[in-house]
Design a protein around this motif. Structure first.
Motif, PDB file in Angstrom:
ATOM      1  N   UNK A 228       0.797  -1.213   0.000  1.00 15.35           N
ATOM      2  CA  UNK A 228       0.000   0.000   0.000  1.00 15.35           C
ATOM      3  C   UNK A 228       0.832   1.267   0.000  1.00 15.35           C
ATOM      4  N   UNK A 229       2.113   1.171  -0.299  1.00 16.04           N
ATOM      5  CA  UNK A 229       2.922   2.390  -0.482  1.00 16.04           C
ATOM      6  C   UNK A 229       2.302   3.184  -1.606  1.00 16.04           C
ATOM      7  N   UNK A 230       2.117   4.467  -1.405  1.00 16.96           N
ATOM      8  CA  UNK A 230       1.431   5.224  -2.436  1.00 16.96           C
ATOM      9  C   UNK A 230       2.356   6.084  -3.248  1.00 16.96           C
ATOM     10  N   UNK A 231       2.856   5.553  -4.363  1.00 17.13           N
ATOM     11  CA  UNK A 231       3.721   6.397  -5.189  1.00 17.13           C
ATOM     12  C   UNK A 231       3.023   6.719  -6.503  1.00 17.13           C
ATOM     13  N   UNK A 232       2.232   5.781  -7.004  1.00 17.61           N
ATOM     14  CA  UNK A 232       1.521   6.022  -8.245  1.00 17.61           C
ATOM     15  C   UNK A 232       0.017   6.084  -8.028  1.00 17.61           C
ATOM     16  N   UNK A 234      -3.405   7.490  -7.496  1.00 20.19           N
ATOM     17  CA  UNK A 234      -4.056   8.804  -7.599  1.00 20.19           C
ATOM     18  C   UNK A 234      -4.936   9.118  -6.397  1.00 20.19           C
ATOM     19  N   UNK A 235      -5.398   8.083  -5.698  1.00 18.73           N
ATOM     20  CA  UNK A 235      -6.240   8.356  -4.539  1.00 18.73           C
ATOM     21  C   UNK A 235      -5.472   9.077  -3.438  1.00 18.73           C
ATOM     22  N   UNK A 236      -4.133   8.927  -3.447  1.00 14.45           N
ATOM     23  CA  UNK A 236      -3.319   9.616  -2.453  1.00 14.45           C
ATOM     24  C   UNK A 236      -2.662  10.862  -3.029  1.00 14.45           C
ATOM     25  N   UNK A 237      -2.955  11.138  -4.288  1.00 12.63           N
ATOM     26  CA  UNK A 237      -2.286  12.268  -4.920  1.00 12.63           C
ATOM     27  C   UNK A 237      -1.097  11.842  -5.757  1.00 12.63           C
ATOM     28  N   UNK A 238      -0.923  10.539  -5.921  1.00 12.54           N
ATOM     29  CA  UNK A 238       0.166  10.055  -6.752  1.00 12.54           C
ATOM     30  C   UNK A 238      -0.167  10.192  -8.228  1.00 12.54           C
ATOM     31  N   UNK A 239       0.833  10.052  -9.077  1.00 13.40           N
ATOM     32  CA  UNK A 239       0.606  10.248 -10.508  1.00 13.40           C
ATOM     33  C   UNK A 239       0.891   8.962 -11.284  1.00 13.40           C
ATOM     34  N   UNK A 241       0.956   8.655 -14.361  1.00 15.14           N
ATOM     35  CA  UNK A 241       1.787   8.960 -15.531  1.00 15.14           C
ATOM     36  C   UNK A 241       3.263   8.901 -15.148  1.00 15.14           C
ATOM     37  N   UNK A 242       3.574   9.122 -13.877  1.00 18.44           N
ATOM     38  CA  UNK A 242       4.971   8.987 -13.437  1.00 18.44           C
ATOM     39  C   UNK A 242       5.464   7.574 -13.700  1.00 18.44           C
ATOM     40  N   UNK A 307      -1.580  12.745 -21.421  1.00 17.26           N
ATOM     41  CA  UNK A 307      -1.812  13.967 -20.664  1.00 17.26           C
ATOM     42  C   UNK A 307      -0.546  14.737 -20.338  1.00 17.26           C
TER      43      UNK A 307
ATOM     44  N   UNK B  59       7.282  14.784  -6.559  1.00 18.80           N
ATOM     45  CA  UNK B  59       6.327  15.058  -5.495  1.00 18.80           C
ATOM     46  C   UNK B  59       6.789  16.174  -4.572  1.00 18.80           C
ATOM     47  N   UNK B  63       4.004  18.775  -3.817  1.00 17.85           N
ATOM     48  CA  UNK B  63       3.447  18.803  -2.448  1.00 17.85           C
ATOM     49  C   UNK B  63       4.445  19.362  -1.440  1.00 17.85           C
ATOM     50  N   UNK B 141       0.441   2.918   4.139  1.00 18.32           N
ATOM     51  CA  UNK B 141      -0.348   1.730   3.885  1.00 18.32           C
ATOM     52  C   UNK B 141      -1.639   1.825   4.671  1.00 18.32           C
ATOM     53  N   UNK B 154      -2.738  12.140   2.966  1.00 14.75           N
ATOM     54  CA  UNK B 154      -2.478  11.372   1.748  1.00 14.75           C
ATOM     55  C   UNK B 154      -1.097  11.693   1.197  1.00 14.75           C
ATOM     56  N   UNK B 158       2.771   9.532   0.654  1.00 16.55           N
ATOM     57  CA  UNK B 158       3.706   9.467  -0.473  1.00 16.55           C
ATOM     58  C   UNK B 158       5.109   9.811   0.023  1.00 16.55           C
ATOM     59  N   UNK B 161       6.401   6.914   1.875  1.00 12.17           N
ATOM     60  CA  UNK B 161       6.725   5.816   0.954  1.00 12.17           C
ATOM     61  C   UNK B 161       8.112   6.023   0.377  1.00 12.17           C
TER      62      UNK B 161
ATOM     63  N   UNK C  88       6.391  17.820 -16.552  1.00 11.63           N
ATOM     64  CA  UNK C  88       5.569  18.285 -15.443  1.00 11.63           C
ATOM     65  C   UNK C  88       5.601  19.804 -15.278  1.00 11.63           C
TER      66      UNK C  88
END
Lengths: 537, 232, 120
Positions: A228-232, A234-239, A241-242, A307, B59, B63, B141, B154, B158, B161, C88
């Protein structure tokens, strides 16, 4: 009184046990080990392609479900890209021939060479496991967030397999770079090197610089999926497209990993079978380096419709046009090599002719896709599929077969049936064009890729394409058949059946374990065919 | 001489150095190949970390508040201490290589042991830092907890992470480095290295310095983002 | 086998410099320099890394090939960063009326907004 003549010691018969093969440090044996695994992967990838083409003979999705179809084209792509196209020429032909061509006894790090094979097999087994336990449905491109969050297929297993296999590529590239820098025979300056060696060197540069990026990217995707690391996300603001940026930073240079070595093969074969020096040797050599470097500057042409900023897209479009130039330089130089050459019609040369025409089409259609305006319409259609198959199969695989046939006598000491080989080359050429040319038209007409069902009006072209695929299958099977047959019944090849220049042809076929009894000394350029007989039988 | 051209094997056939591998002509060629190989490997490592750093860069641009907040959650004293420890270990490593170069075999062992000790110190500190994050539920997580607006939470996920990704990957390289050094130290203890051949010490040194350089960048990138509280 | 042997003084001097630079970077981090904080911190890190590379890793005394390899690694790292950020950072430039105009604009997931009325 009878005298007993002991058979000559070669790298094949020096020791016979399985352990002596699995623990070998001989680059020639390692090349054969790679050949075996890559051939299995090619077979698997081909079986998945058969599944795809059977489904696509009818407009309805009636052979398999949509979900299964997704898994079929994904596994086709994964096996073909990572386990065939990337390693086939470097790890098979490069491993076998390159040290011979520079007059070395082995590569710089033989144990690392063996390790790279084991790493390759490990990655292969992970991916195989993923396949038999249900497969993956994300496409070989693993785009997030589908791959990292939503897909419920074997993304982790396949990701781990790809991650591991990347290290095999890195180790091979590292080994080859150091070998070419430090183990050339006396007198073998850079500009006397065969162009295949230049190609392998340029490829090694790409392997070293690009592969780590996909490794870490797949790693990040796997962490996201598992922990669940959020790097990509989008629900956490990740991208998402990255991910695409990072993925294609490797995967575009990867296509140059796939094409540069076959281009090197073409240079070798075309010189030998035109009995002529390569036209513009230094241009061809530098163009390999240019392709390697420029290839790193174009990746976002895969993201034109994702995009990204239109200004950035314009820059990448311009650079994508520029990267075609060194490839064009090679193509012109090969053609000029043919001019006033004494063309010798043998199997390796047939593959060269096939390559020249098909790579040309593939390369030019790449320019269509590099055009922003056109790409908006052609992206994700069969036009793209046709483009890359023309390069990958029409270019890379044909280059591989040219090399396989060229060096087969050296590797095995046997000659294959030339007439069978010519027939197979023809079958593959015809089958290939029948399979993939209609796909240009389909793409232009708007048929999307990765769909298991399509509009009625596309059926005729799809049927032609599937028919072509069956001819391709026959052609490939024929190659396997006569090559394997030659191992039992082939004529003795002798040291230099093609009367070629090059250090590898000055030792026996198959070579002895240590290659050269006496370190050769080089005092001429790589393609001095003017000093050799023009007329060969 | 290192232009890649191999010298002929000695025609008088005297015994080769025990470390000379059969596919090389001279020990010098072998040494040149080994160091070139390690340098090429380090290039791959630069690109490996590069992917994570690219994500970090993007990021941080997007952010900045979360980056500020996340950075302030890291303990600058522990980070600074670890920076000093690691740079010191680079010093001891360089001195260890020098000792091997000059044939000071006992000194070599001592410097290598000191390097390993410093490396282990770094890892122990890292362990306590990670433990603190675990206790505060700052591991990204499903168990991530942060009191504050959802968007900040949120984006902080990141940040963390990438914090764990970067420092975790770095720590993994440290573990591998310490393991390699333990083998090299043992070899040094067995007097395997001489001024004529000390290649494994040298290339281990190159690896170790690389791991230090990564931390030289990670420290300001992670711990020093907004210590002047420009963003709150 | 002759590798360059540096005097121990060199190593201790470089170590001292690295300690000083570490102290500087921490101190400066607490000073508000606005947008300059990041470049300064990065610059100091690059300086420290350069010292380690040149003296601890002996690149100053190594072959041209070694120097080329170091340079190549950083060049391609910059290609990765530079060309990706070129995307970006140029998003949202010169957009049509009704669009956002900030650099670094990103697509966000949020509630659906009604489409702007079509131009007559």
């Amino acid at each position: 009184m009878t005298t007993t003549v002991l058979p000559r010691v070669t790298y094949v018969n020096v020791r016979h046990s399985v352990a002596s093969w699995l623990l070998t440090k001989d680059h020639k044996r390692i090349g054969i080990l790679y050949l075996i695994v890559v051939s299995i992967a090619f077979l698997l990838g081909g079986i998945f392609a058969v599944g795809v083409r059977i489904e696509l003979t009818t407009p309805q999705g009636d052979f398999v479900s949509a979900d299964t179809y997704n898994r079929l084209f994904t596994m086709h792509g994964v096996f073909m890209v990572f386990f065939v196209l990337v390693p086939v020429v470097p790890a098979v032909l490069g491993n076998f021939a390159m040290p011979l061509m520079i007059g070395a006894k082995d590569v710089a790090f033989p144990r690392i060479n063996l390790l790279s094979w084991y790493v390759f097999v490990t990655g292969f087994l992970f991916t195989l496991t993923a396949m038999v336990t249900g497969g993956v449905d994300t496409g070989w491109t693993f785009y997030t967030p589908y791959s990292s969050s939503a897909s419920n297929s074997n993304v982790m297993l396949t990701g781990v397999g790809v991650f591991i296999t990347g290290f095999s590529s890195i180790l091979t590239g590292l080994n080859f770079m150091v070998t070419i820098h430090r183990m050339r025979a006396p007198g073998l300056t850079w500009f006397r090197l065969p162009l295949f060696v230049w190609a392998i060197y340029a490829t090694s540069l790409v392997m070293i610089l690009a592969t780590p990026v996909i490794a870490i990217t797949v790693g990040m995707m796997a962490l996201e999926r598992a922990l669940g690391f959020g790097i990509f996300d989008p629900r956490l603001g990740g991208d998402p497209v990255l991910f695409q940026h990072l993925f294609w930073f490797y995967s575009h240079p990867a296509v140059y990993i796939m094409i540069l070595p076959p281009m090197g093969v073409i240079s070798e074969v075309i010189a030998c079978f035109s009995r002529k020096n390569i036209f513009g040797y230094s241009f061809v050599a530098f163009s390999s380096l240019a392709i390697a470097v420029f290839g790193f500057l174009v990746w976002a042409h895969h993201l034109f419709v994702s995009g990204i900023s239109p200004y950035s897209a314009m820059v990448f479009s311009f650079l994508s046009f520029a990267v075609a130039i060194p490839s064009a330089v090679k193509t012109f130089n090969w053609t000029a090599t043919l001019y006033q050459g004494a063309i010798w019609w043998r199997a390796p040369m047939m593959w060269v002719f096939g390559f020249l025409g098909l790579f040309l089409v593939g390369g030019l259609t790449g320019l269509f896709l590099a055009s922003l305006g056109l790409d908006v319409h052609l992206h994700d259609t069969y036009f793209v599929v046709a483009h890359f198959h023309y390069i990958m199969v029409g270019g890379a695989i044909m280059g591989y077969f040219a090399g396989l046939h060229y060096w087969w006598p050296k590797m095995t000491g046997k000659m294959f049936s030339n007439s069978m080989a010519m027939l197979a080359a023809l079958l593959v050429f015809v089958g290939f064009n029948l399979t993939f040319f209609p796909q240009f038209i389909l793409g232009y007409l708007g048929m999307p890729r990765r769909y298991h069902a399509y509009s009625e009006e596309f059926q005729v072209l799809n049927v032609l394409s599937s028919a072509g695929a069956s001819i391709l299958a026959v052609g490939y099977s024929l190659i396997a058949a006569y090559l394997l047959y030659s191992l039992w019944r082939g004529e003795e090849a002798g040291a230099n059946p093609w009367k070629a220049t090059g250090l590898e042809w000055q030792i026996e076929s198959p070579p002895p374990p240590d290659n050269f009894a006496v370190t050769p000394i080089v005092n001429e350029g790589a393609y001095e065919y003017s000093k050799r007989e023009i007329k060969v039988v | 001489m290192s232009n890649g051209l191999a010298a002929h094997a000695d025609p008088h056939g005297h015994a080769h150095h025990p470390a000379l591998q059969h596919h090389f002509q001279t020990l010098d060629q072998q040494h040149e190949a080994a160091t070139l190989g390690m340098w090429v490997f380090l290039v791959t490592e630069v690109m490996f970390f590069g992917g994570l750093l690219m994500a970090y860069l993007l990021y941080r641009v997007w952010y900045p508040e979360a980056w500020s907040e996340g950075s302030l959650e890291l303990d600058i004293r522990l980070g600074g201490f670890n920076t000093v420890v690691l740079i010191a270990s680079s010093l001891t490593m360089a001195l260890g290589v020098r000792a091997a170069q000059t044939g000071a075999q006992r000194t070599t062992v001592r410097w290598l042991l000191l390097t390993m000790a410093l490396g282990l110190t770094f890892l122990v500190v890292k362990f306590f830092e990670y433990k603190e994050k675990w206790d505060l539920n700052h591991i990204p997580g499903p168990n991530f907890v942060f009191e504050g607006p959802q968007e900040m939470s949120d984006h902080l996920q990141i940040f963390f992470s990438l914090y764990f990704g970067l420092t975790g990957l770095h720590a993994l390289h440290m573990v591998i480095g310490v393991s390699i050094l333990s083998v090299i130290t043992w070899m040094a203890h067995r007097r395997r290295f001489t001024p004529e051949w000390y290649t494994p010490v040298e290339i281990s040194g190159l690896y170790w310095h690389f791991v230090d350089i990564v931390w030289i960048f990670l420290f300001p990138l992670l711990y020093l983002v907004d210590r002047a509280h420009q963003l709150g | 086998m002759a590798g360059h042997v540096s005097p121990t003084k060199v190593y201790y001097t470089i170590f001292g410099s690295l300690m000083v630079l570490t102290a500087v970077t921490v101190t400066v981090a607490f000073i508000n320099l606005g947008g300059l904080n990041f470049p300064v911190a990065l610059g100091i890190a690059i300086l420290k890394a350069t010292l380690v590379i040149l003296f601890f890793m002996h690149v100053k005394y190594s072959s041209r090939l070694t120097k080329l390899i170091c340079g190549t690694a950083f060049f391609f790292l910059l290609v990765l960063f530079g060309l990706t950020l070129s995307d970006y950072l140029s998003r949202g430039w010169f957009t049509a009326p009704g669009g956002t105009t900030g650099a670094g604009t990103r697509v966000t997931i949020g509630p659906a907004t009604p489409a702007p009325p079509a131009e007559p």
